[in-house]
Design a protein around this motif. Structure first.
Motif, PDB file in Angstrom:
ATOM      1  N   ASN A 168      -8.948  -3.405  -9.130  1.00  0.00           N
ATOM      2  CA  ASN A 168      -9.106  -4.582  -8.296  1.00  0.00           C
ATOM      3  C   ASN A 168     -10.513  -4.580  -7.690  1.00  0.00           C
ATOM      4  O   ASN A 168     -10.923  -3.626  -7.065  1.00  0.00           O
ATOM      5  N   GLU A 180      -6.693 -13.092   0.722  1.00  0.00           N
ATOM      6  CA  GLU A 180      -6.233 -13.043  -0.668  1.00  0.00           C
ATOM      7  C   GLU A 180      -5.227 -14.165  -0.898  1.00  0.00           C
ATOM      8  O   GLU A 180      -4.576 -14.637   0.035  1.00  0.00           O
ATOM      9  N   PHE A 220     -13.014  -6.065  -5.072  1.00  0.00           N
ATOM     10  CA  PHE A 220     -13.365  -6.900  -3.937  1.00  0.00           C
ATOM     11  C   PHE A 220     -14.730  -6.511  -3.394  1.00  0.00           C
ATOM     12  O   PHE A 220     -15.072  -6.782  -2.250  1.00  0.00           O
ATOM     13  N   PRO A 235      -6.888  -3.807   0.794  1.00  0.00           N
ATOM     14  CA  PRO A 235      -6.224  -4.319  -0.410  1.00  0.00           C
ATOM     15  C   PRO A 235      -5.948  -3.233  -1.437  1.00  0.00           C
ATOM     16  O   PRO A 235      -6.536  -2.153  -1.423  1.00  0.00           O
ATOM     17  N   TYR A 290     -10.533 -11.095   4.355  1.00  0.00           N
ATOM     18  CA  TYR A 290     -11.441 -10.910   3.220  1.00  0.00           C
ATOM     19  C   TYR A 290     -11.777 -12.286   2.648  1.00  0.00           C
ATOM     20  O   TYR A 290     -10.994 -12.851   1.879  1.00  0.00           O
ATOM     21  N   ILE A 336     -12.458 -12.179  -1.547  1.00  0.00           N
ATOM     22  CA  ILE A 336     -11.689 -11.282  -2.401  1.00  0.00           C
ATOM     23  C   ILE A 336     -11.161 -12.038  -3.617  1.00  0.00           C
ATOM     24  O   ILE A 336     -10.757 -13.202  -3.532  1.00  0.00           O
ATOM     25  N   SER A 392      -5.982  -9.983  -7.127  1.00  0.00           N
ATOM     26  CA  SER A 392      -5.895  -8.627  -7.667  1.00  0.00           C
ATOM     27  C   SER A 392      -4.636  -8.410  -8.487  1.00  0.00           C
ATOM     28  O   SER A 392      -4.279  -7.283  -8.779  1.00  0.00           O
TER      29      SER A 392
END
Length: 409
Positions: free
Chosen positions: A362, A202, A364, A327, A397, A400, A403
């Motif tokens: 969020n 992220e 992902f 996350p 991730y 992603i 967020s």
């Protein structure tokens, strides 16, 4: 699957973490080939071990009654055990003290259950947390065949279980630049995050506001994501367990290293302001943890603005950041109890309102993360068997989406 000759063995280990419970299962197989003639052996064994260890030396100066000065080296170290076990996967079928392993390929599966309180794998400057399996063919009157495989343990750190991780964070620093009779005015630097918790892969959405009331222009801003590792060791060594009280004979070391660094050239003239959004990517790193009695890891952002002046020309501020393995999801149910292996946590400083309830969840994609090699590479501290350049692999991730909610919300 590699098959090696008689004078060598290979251990293949697969670490399987149950992300829905506090248990971790190691499964794997010992595979080797006996060539030409049967191999005489007493047993084939597999063992697992995990521990945290800190170590450094200090030079001390001593003066005797004759005013003679000498120096001696004192060792500080500590060991925190997490897992230790051994199992026999083969013994002679006739019940004798030794037997023969026939010519051919042999495979012996095994399984171990790690304790639920294991700290994450970590390689630092003054210590490490390591886990490994070791296979041994016990041979009578001859050297044993042994091999070792280090593996990574990454306990689940769900940021949704910590209410403060989803709250905005703000830090402000104001400074009169210049020196004594050469004051050049005031600079105010404000840094804001929409939340305090992130995962590797992220990008941290950082918003900075620079208020330049000095007589100099501001020409640069530096942003660093810094890892802070803290180590505890004891004079002449000591084995400690979870919750052990730090004694007076202990000594602490702190080490900082930059995870990510960004530099932006600016031109903020005197008497003007600037709003500057920045994205700071998070590479594969260990999650924040304070479970281990002798090693802890935390992170913070350091933001520094520099003016064109030569003296007293910098102003900086810092914001703590939590790094987890799952996350944040907006609208996800927030439980009041923290993660069982991450308690307690200091509250993050708060200077902004809570996220707007109309913000989307969020996204992902529910895709599982990959496991990527730590950005700092292999550890440098050698143990008795050497870790052979092993680098931990952490949750990452790769796709992603940011967020954080929009600034205007």
């Amino acid at each position: 699957m590699a098959i090696l000759p008689l004078n060598s063995t290979t251990l293949m280990v697969c670490l399987c973490l149950d992300m829905r419970s506090d248990s971790s299962i190691i499964t794997g197989s010992i595979v080797f080939t006996v060539a030409e003639s049967p191999l005489k052996a007493r047993a084939v064994l597999i063992s697992v071990q995990g521990q945290g260890r800190t170590h450094w030396t200090v030079s001390e100066r001593h003066t005797n009654t004759q005013s003679q000065t000498t120096h001696r080296t004192v060792t500080y170290s500590a060991t925190c055990p997490y897992a230790e076990g051994e199992a026999i996967v083969w013994t002679p079928s006739q019940g004798g003290s030794s037997g023969l392993i026939d010519v051919g390929i042999h495979k012996f599966p095994f399984k171990f259950l790690l304790p639920g309180n294991c700290a994450p794998s970590f390689e630092g400057t003054h210590g490490y947390i390591r886990y490994f399996c070791k296979a041994k063919i016990d041979r009578p009157w001859k050297f044993d065949h042994t091999t070792k495989q280090v593996f990574t343990v990454v306990p689940t750190f769900d940021l949704n279980l910590l209410p403060n991780a989803s709250l905005p964070v703000q830090s402000t620093q104001s400074k009169d630049t210049g020196f004594f009779f050469f004051k050049s005015g005031n600079i105010k630097l404000t840094a804001r995050l929409h939340k305090g918790g992130f995962v590797p892969g992220e990008s941290i959405s950082l918003h900075t506001h620079i208020h330049n009331h000095s007589s100099k222009s501001i020409n640069k801003i530096d942003v660093k994501l810094v890892e802070v590792s803290r180590y505890t060791a004891y004079r002449n060594g000591q084995t400690v367990t979870e919750g052990c009280i730090v004694s007076r004979s202990s000594q602490q070391r702190v080490h900082k290293r930059n995870v990510t660094q960004i530099e932006e050239r600016l031109d903020i003239e005197k008497g003007s302001d600037l709003d500057l959004p920045l994205l700071i990517p998070i590479p594969p790193v260990a999650p924040t943890f304070n479970l281990c009695s002798i090693i802890t890891v935390e992170y913070y952002l350091k933001i520094k603005a520099t003016t064109s002046g030569a003296i007293g020309s910098k102003v900086s501020t810092e914001i703590p950041v939590l790094i987890g393995t799952i996350p944040i999801r907006y609208h996800a149910p927030i439980q009041q109890s923290p993660s069982p292996w991450q308690t307690p946590y200091p509250d993050l400083p708060q200077g902004m309102p809570t996220p707007d309830s109309s913000l989307p969840i969020n996204d992902f994609g529910d895709a599982p993360p990959s496991y990527e090699e730590c950005v700092f590479g292999a550890g440098t501290i050698k143990d008795e068997d050497d870790n052979k350049g092993f680098a931990p692999r952490y949750v990452f991730y790769p796709n992603i989406n940011p967020s954080a909610p929009p600034l205007d919300k």
